[in-house]
Scaffold this motif. Sequence first.
Motif, mmCIF file in Angstrom:
data_model
loop_
_atom_site.group_PDB
_atom_site.id
_atom_site.type_symbol
_atom_site.label_atom_id
_atom_site.label_comp_id
_atom_site.label_asym_id
_atom_site.label_seq_id
_atom_site.Cartn_x
_atom_site.Cartn_y
_atom_site.Cartn_z
ATOM 1 N N GLU A 36 -2.404 -1.578 -3.665
ATOM 2 C CA GLU A 36 -2.913 -1.324 -2.322
ATOM 3 C C GLU A 36 -3.424 -2.617 -1.679
ATOM 4 N N ALA A 37 -4.132 -3.418 -2.455
ATOM 5 C CA ALA A 37 -4.641 -4.681 -1.920
ATOM 6 C C ALA A 37 -3.500 -5.618 -1.553
ATOM 7 N N THR A 38 -2.451 -5.635 -2.369
ATOM 8 C CA THR A 38 -1.296 -6.488 -2.066
ATOM 9 C C THR A 38 -0.581 -6.001 -0.817
ATOM 10 N N ALA A 39 -0.483 -4.677 -0.665
ATOM 11 C CA ALA A 39 0.176 -4.129 0.531
ATOM 12 C C ALA A 39 -0.594 -4.473 1.792
ATOM 13 N N LYS A 40 -1.917 -4.511 1.722
ATOM 14 C CA LYS A 40 -2.713 -4.885 2.892
ATOM 15 C C LYS A 40 -2.465 -6.345 3.270
ATOM 16 N N ARG A 41 -2.229 -7.175 2.260
ATOM 17 C CA ARG A 41 -2.004 -8.591 2.537
ATOM 18 C C ARG A 41 -0.603 -8.844 3.065
ATOM 19 N N GLY A 54 1.690 -6.301 4.034
ATOM 20 C CA GLY A 54 2.172 -5.315 4.998
ATOM 21 C C GLY A 54 3.418 -4.578 4.542
ATOM 22 N N ARG A 91 5.129 -1.626 3.040
ATOM 23 C CA ARG A 91 4.926 -0.220 2.707
ATOM 24 C C ARG A 91 6.209 0.543 2.975
ATOM 25 N N TYR A 150 3.995 5.251 4.023
ATOM 26 C CA TYR A 150 2.862 4.345 4.072
ATOM 27 C C TYR A 150 2.278 4.074 2.682
ATOM 28 N N PRO A 164 2.181 1.705 -0.803
ATOM 29 C CA PRO A 164 2.429 0.288 -1.125
ATOM 30 C C PRO A 164 3.819 0.101 -1.736
#
Length: 332
Positions: A167-172, A174, A176, A180, A182
Motif C-alpha cells: 500500500e505504501a509503495t502504491a501511494k508513492r 500510483g 493500482r 484501486y 496496489p
Amino acid sequence: MSHPNATLTPITRLRLARLIVDHGWTYTAAAKMFMVAAPTAKKWATRYRDEGPGGMTDRSSRPHHSPTKTAPTLVRRIARLRWRHRLGPVQIAGRTGLPASTVHAVLVRCRINRLSRIDRVTGEPLRRYEHDHPGSLIHVDVTKFGNIPDGGGHRFVGRGQGKRNREATAKRTGRRNHRYEPRPGISYLHTVIDDHSRVAYAEICTDETSATAIGVLHRAVAWFAQHHVAVERVLSDNGSAYRSHAWHQACAELGITPKHTRPYRPQTNGKIERFHRTLADGWAYARFYTRDQQRRAALPGWLHFYNHHRPHSALGGHPPITRLTNLPEHHI
C-alpha cells in the motif's frame, strides 16, 4: 581400475614380470621386493609370457558367462510394466513370479529404478541429451517475478506487513489496478543458457513481447561471441514471441536455426526450466531485499557466481565456465 599411486600399476607390473621372466627371479623374491603376494607375482609373470607388455593393462572383472542372469524376455516384460503402469518392484514381482530383489536389480540395470526417470505422460524413459560443443544449441525462455514493495515482500516480513508495504509503495508510485488495489508489477526475466556448457545470460525486462525477446537474443548472441561462442541453434517454447515472423526473421539475420519444443511439453526445454529454479533459490528469494531495485542490482553478481564459481552437478561439480576454455575471465 588401478589409480596412479597404486602399488602395482601397469608399469610396475611390467617391471615385476620382467624380473621373473627375463632375469630369472623367483616368484617369492620378486613379490617381496614389490610387497605383494607370490601368487600375484606369478599371475603377472604368466600373463607377460603369454601376451607380452600388452597383458599388463587392467581388465574387467565381469564374468564371461552369467547362466543365472534374467532372460531378455523377462527384462522386457519388467521394463514394460514399469513404463506403462509405473509399478514398483514388489508389484512387478507378483505379476512375473520373480523375487522383488531380482526385479529391482533389473530396474537398476535398465536405469528406470526411479520414477523420476520415466516420463509421466508417455511412460517412456526420459531421453536426456547434451550437444557436443558450446553454441551448438542455446535455450531461451521467460520467467516472471513479482516486484518487491518498499520495505520487503510478504515472504520475509509476513502477509500483514507485506500488505502495508504494498500500500505504501502504491501511494508513492500510483500503480493500482481497476479496483484501486496496489499493483507492484511484474518483472520479466529473459534467460538464455548454453546447452553444452550451461553458461547463462539473463536480462530483466518490462514485458515479453517479440520485440523485447529479439533484443535479448541479439545482446545474448553478442555476449556469447565475446566468450568465443558462435550460436548455431536456439530452442524456445511455443510462446507468441517465439512463434512470430519477426523472431524467425531475426534468427535468419543472425544465421541461427530456430527450434521449438513440443506443445505442452516443458520437459523438452528442461535445462532452462531447471535453471529458473536455481535462479529463484539462489537470487530471487535467497535473502531479504528491502526494495525491488536492490534485487535487480544483485542479479549481475549472482550470474557471475553461477557461471564462474558455482559447482554444477551436471558438469561433475565444476562451474559452467570451465567448459569454455582460453577465456580472459576464466579464473576470475
